[in-house]
Design a protein around this motif. Structure first.
Motif, PDB file in Angstrom:
ATOM      1  N   ILE A 150     -19.913   5.089  15.267  1.00 38.96           N
ATOM      2  CA  ILE A 150     -19.330   5.261  14.218  1.00 38.96           C
ATOM      3  C   ILE A 150     -19.307   3.857  13.317  1.00 38.96           C
ATOM      4  CG2 ILE A 150     -17.142   5.977  13.141  1.00 38.96           C
ATOM      5  CD1 ILE A 150     -16.283   7.075  15.643  1.00 38.96           C
ATOM      6  N   GLU A 151     -19.731   4.064  12.036  1.00 38.70           N
ATOM      7  CA  GLU A 151     -19.412   2.915  11.260  1.00 38.70           C
ATOM      8  C   GLU A 151     -17.957   2.656  10.979  1.00 38.70           C
ATOM      9  OE1 GLU A 151     -21.631   2.681   7.501  1.00 38.70           O
ATOM     10  OE2 GLU A 151     -23.703   4.013   8.469  1.00 38.70           O
ATOM     11  N   TRP A 152     -17.881   1.140  11.304  1.00 45.06           N
ATOM     12  CA  TRP A 152     -16.422   0.504  10.892  1.00 45.06           C
ATOM     13  C   TRP A 152     -16.603  -0.589   9.959  1.00 45.06           C
ATOM     14  CZ3 TRP A 152     -11.549   1.047  11.164  1.00 45.06           C
ATOM     15  CH2 TRP A 152     -10.587   0.056  11.016  1.00 45.06           C
ATOM     16  N   GLN A 153     -16.429  -0.142   8.469  1.00 48.43           N
ATOM     17  CA  GLN A 153     -16.759  -1.099   7.629  1.00 48.43           C
ATOM     18  C   GLN A 153     -15.424  -1.139   6.600  1.00 48.43           C
ATOM     19  OE1 GLN A 153     -19.077  -3.160   7.354  1.00 48.43           O
ATOM     20  NE2 GLN A 153     -20.254  -2.110   8.854  1.00 48.43           N
ATOM     21  N   PRO A 154     -14.016  -1.782   7.080  1.00 44.38           N
ATOM     22  CA  PRO A 154     -13.134  -1.554   6.144  1.00 44.38           C
ATOM     23  C   PRO A 154     -13.176  -2.278   4.712  1.00 44.38           C
ATOM     24  CG  PRO A 154     -12.545  -2.273   8.329  1.00 44.38           C
ATOM     25  CD  PRO A 154     -14.025  -2.252   8.022  1.00 44.38           C
ATOM     26  N   TRP A 210       1.078  -6.359  -1.315  1.00 46.57           N
ATOM     27  CA  TRP A 210      -0.118  -5.492  -1.001  1.00 46.57           C
ATOM     28  C   TRP A 210       0.308  -4.391  -0.021  1.00 46.57           C
ATOM     29  CZ3 TRP A 210      -4.095  -6.681  -3.282  1.00 46.57           C
ATOM     30  CH2 TRP A 210      -4.725  -8.102  -3.476  1.00 46.57           C
ATOM     31  N   ARG A 211       1.723  -3.995  -0.216  1.00 49.91           N
ATOM     32  CA  ARG A 211       2.198  -3.007   0.662  1.00 49.91           C
ATOM     33  C   ARG A 211       1.433  -1.538   0.649  1.00 49.91           C
ATOM     34  NH1 ARG A 211       5.159   1.676  -0.070  1.00 49.91           N
ATOM     35  NH2 ARG A 211       6.699   1.830   1.493  1.00 49.91           N
ATOM     36  N   ASP A 212       1.327  -1.126  -0.813  1.00 45.97           N
ATOM     37  CA  ASP A 212       0.241   0.201  -0.442  1.00 45.97           C
ATOM     38  C   ASP A 212      -1.030   0.204   0.014  1.00 45.97           C
ATOM     39  OD1 ASP A 212       2.418   1.166  -1.731  1.00 45.97           O
ATOM     40  OD2 ASP A 212       1.936   1.208  -3.691  1.00 45.97           O
ATOM     41  N   GLU A 213      -1.576  -1.198  -0.498  1.00 42.54           N
ATOM     42  CA  GLU A 213      -3.015  -1.222   0.109  1.00 42.54           C
ATOM     43  C   GLU A 213      -3.165  -1.476   1.800  1.00 42.54           C
ATOM     44  OE1 GLU A 213      -3.074  -2.513  -4.172  1.00 42.54           O
ATOM     45  OE2 GLU A 213      -1.668  -2.780  -2.384  1.00 42.54           O
ATOM     46  N   ILE A 214      -2.216  -1.956   2.290  1.00 36.93           N
ATOM     47  CA  ILE A 214      -2.233  -2.254   3.743  1.00 36.93           C
ATOM     48  C   ILE A 214      -1.916  -0.752   4.499  1.00 36.93           C
ATOM     49  CG2 ILE A 214      -1.054  -3.143   5.474  1.00 36.93           C
ATOM     50  CD1 ILE A 214      -0.597  -5.760   3.670  1.00 36.93           C
ATOM     51  N   ARG A 215      -1.101  -0.058   3.942  1.00 42.57           N
ATOM     52  CA  ARG A 215      -0.784   1.367   4.384  1.00 42.57           C
ATOM     53  C   ARG A 215      -1.906   2.232   4.433  1.00 42.57           C
ATOM     54  NH1 ARG A 215       5.322   2.751   4.692  1.00 42.57           N
ATOM     55  NH2 ARG A 215       4.554   4.859   4.503  1.00 42.57           N
ATOM     56  N   MET A 216      -2.799   1.914   3.531  1.00 43.26           N
ATOM     57  CA  MET A 216      -4.353   2.551   3.624  1.00 43.26           C
ATOM     58  C   MET A 216      -4.836   2.535   4.924  1.00 43.26           C
ATOM     59  SD  MET A 216      -6.019   2.174  -0.228  1.00 43.26           S
ATOM     60  CE  MET A 216      -5.190   2.410  -1.747  1.00 43.26           C
ATOM     61  N   TRP A 217      -4.702   1.394   5.704  1.00 48.20           N
ATOM     62  CA  TRP A 217      -5.263   1.147   6.715  1.00 48.20           C
ATOM     63  C   TRP A 217      -4.856   2.141   7.879  1.00 48.20           C
ATOM     64  CZ3 TRP A 217      -8.494  -3.663   7.218  1.00 48.20           C
ATOM     65  CH2 TRP A 217      -8.930  -3.913   8.432  1.00 48.20           C
ATOM     66  N   HIS A 218      -3.628   2.440   7.665  1.00 53.81           N
ATOM     67  CA  HIS A 218      -3.192   3.533   8.630  1.00 53.81           C
ATOM     68  C   HIS A 218      -3.544   4.951   7.811  1.00 53.81           C
ATOM     69  CE1 HIS A 218      -0.146   6.255   9.928  1.00 53.81           C
ATOM     70  NE2 HIS A 218      -0.267   5.790  11.074  1.00 53.81           N
ATOM     71  N   ASP A 219      -3.030   5.125   6.841  1.00 57.31           N
ATOM     72  CA  ASP A 219      -2.818   6.359   6.131  1.00 57.31           C
ATOM     73  C   ASP A 219      -4.167   7.139   5.890  1.00 57.31           C
ATOM     74  OD1 ASP A 219      -0.167   5.877   6.221  1.00 57.31           O
ATOM     75  OD2 ASP A 219      -0.009   5.777   4.115  1.00 57.31           O
ATOM     76  N   ARG A 220      -5.143   6.269   5.689  1.00 54.78           N
ATOM     77  CA  ARG A 220      -6.501   6.926   5.378  1.00 54.78           C
ATOM     78  C   ARG A 220      -7.514   6.112   6.114  1.00 54.78           C
ATOM     79  NH1 ARG A 220      -7.489   6.049  -1.176  1.00 54.78           N
ATOM     80  NH2 ARG A 220      -9.297   7.149  -0.627  1.00 54.78           N
ATOM     81  N   TRP A 221      -7.123   5.928   7.736  1.00 57.31           N
ATOM     82  CA  TRP A 221      -7.759   5.108   8.622  1.00 57.31           C
ATOM     83  C   TRP A 221      -9.068   5.827   8.651  1.00 57.31           C
ATOM     84  CZ3 TRP A 221     -10.169   6.132  13.027  1.00 57.31           C
ATOM     85  CH2 TRP A 221     -10.531   4.922  13.765  1.00 57.31           C
ATOM     86  N   ILE A 222      -9.226   7.267   8.753  1.00 57.43           N
ATOM     87  CA  ILE A 222     -10.579   7.862   9.197  1.00 57.43           C
ATOM     88  C   ILE A 222     -11.583   7.346   8.131  1.00 57.43           C
ATOM     89  CG2 ILE A 222     -10.355   9.955   7.862  1.00 57.43           C
ATOM     90  CD1 ILE A 222     -11.269   9.331  11.733  1.00 57.43           C
ATOM     91  N   GLU A 223     -11.182   7.094   6.826  1.00 52.84           N
ATOM     92  CA  GLU A 223     -12.149   6.731   5.944  1.00 52.84           C
ATOM     93  C   GLU A 223     -12.806   5.397   6.098  1.00 52.84           C
ATOM     94  OE1 GLU A 223     -11.209   7.720   1.601  1.00 52.84           O
ATOM     95  OE2 GLU A 223      -9.293   8.816   2.669  1.00 52.84           O
ATOM     96  N   LEU A 224     -11.980   4.691   6.726  1.00 53.21           N
ATOM     97  CA  LEU A 224     -12.659   3.149   7.317  1.00 53.21           C
ATOM     98  C   LEU A 224     -13.761   3.594   8.327  1.00 53.21           C
ATOM     99  CD1 LEU A 224      -9.819   2.777   5.862  1.00 53.21           C
ATOM    100  CD2 LEU A 224      -9.941   0.583   7.303  1.00 53.21           C
ATOM    101  N   ALA A 225     -13.514   4.542   9.106  1.00 54.79           N
ATOM    102  CA  ALA A 225     -14.258   4.734  10.484  1.00 54.79           C
ATOM    103  C   ALA A 225     -15.223   5.775  10.129  1.00 54.79           C
ATOM    104  CB  ALA A 225     -12.978   4.596  11.556  1.00 54.79           C
ATOM    105  N   THR A 226     -15.967   5.602   9.348  1.00 53.14           N
ATOM    106  CA  THR A 226     -16.922   6.724   9.000  1.00 53.14           C
ATOM    107  C   THR A 226     -18.224   6.324   8.284  1.00 53.14           C
ATOM    108  OG1 THR A 226     -17.266   9.024   7.840  1.00 53.14           O
ATOM    109  CG2 THR A 226     -16.180   7.240   6.637  1.00 53.14           C
TER     110      THR A 226
END
Length: 214
Positions: free
Chosen positions: A23-27, A76-92
């Protein structure tokens, strides 16, 4: 970066890393798209997001760890939460040919293991999107093991857990330091730079035919 085993002796088991192998992992790519490269660079300089992720990969709770970093960094609160809330979009997306190679090996009765730096909850979440993550013959997931690559301990734990001699294991990973740590223990290794090279290596090791690796 590759270590080839004893001539004429096939590996007994094949070990796949997951991120950037299956799986591509490109945060960074995700954040460049969402907030722009300049803001992404500023955020990554201000906050060690990869170390935050390493903490999850060592077994800390996925949600609590990321949300705590976000709350501690209000700019950077909202952006950091994306790492969790939209995590599957980082791992695709899935690297489809790598998945086919995994399944071709298993179709020939070759045991296939994972060895991945991955959190407990994030792995379970990923597996709901990528069912092949539940198809390994053995899972070696760092979050459950409490240690991440390239620490020598994680390779020792794999050897103890699978019972296969190091020289009869072949391991692919996209990070040179992880490959070097495995090779130092006598594992056969392949630095993953794309599924084509990995397919050729599996053919060269006698594990798949050209047709099976296509």
């Amino acid at each position: 970066m590759a270590r080839v085993g004893v001539a004429g002796m096939k590996p007994e088991a094949v070990i796949f890393d997951i991120g950037n192998v299956l799986i591509e992992w490109q945060p960074e790519r995700f954040y460049d798209r969402e907030i722009g490269e300049a803001r992404r660079r500023a955020m990554f300089e201000a906050v060690d997001l990869h170390e935050m992720n390493n903490r999850v990969d060592r077994g800390e709770h996925f949600t609590r760890t990321i949300y705590a970093v976000a709350e501690a960094t209000p700019e950077w609160r909202d952006e950091i939460r994306m790492w969790h809330d939209r995590w599957i979009e980082l791992a695709t997306p899935v690297i489809a040919r790598s998945v086919r190679l995994m399944q071709a090996l298993q179709g020939k009765g070759v045991p296939v293991f994972s060895l991945t730096n991955f959190g407990i909850e994030s792995y379970d979440y990923a597996a709901t999107h990528y069912p092949f993550l539940r198809e390994f013959d053995r899972d070696f997931i760092s979050g459950h093991m409490g240690v991440i690559k390239p620490d020598a301990r994680i390779y020792e734990m794999v050897e103890a857990g699978c019972g296969v001699p190091p020289e009869r294991l072949i391991f692919t990973d996209d990070r040179a330091e992880n490959i070097a740590a495995a090779a130092a223990r006598g594992w056969r290794t392949h630095l993953f730079e794309g599924p084509e090279g990995w397919a050729a290596r599996l053919v060269a090791e006698g594990l798949l035919s050209e047709e099976e690796a296509a």
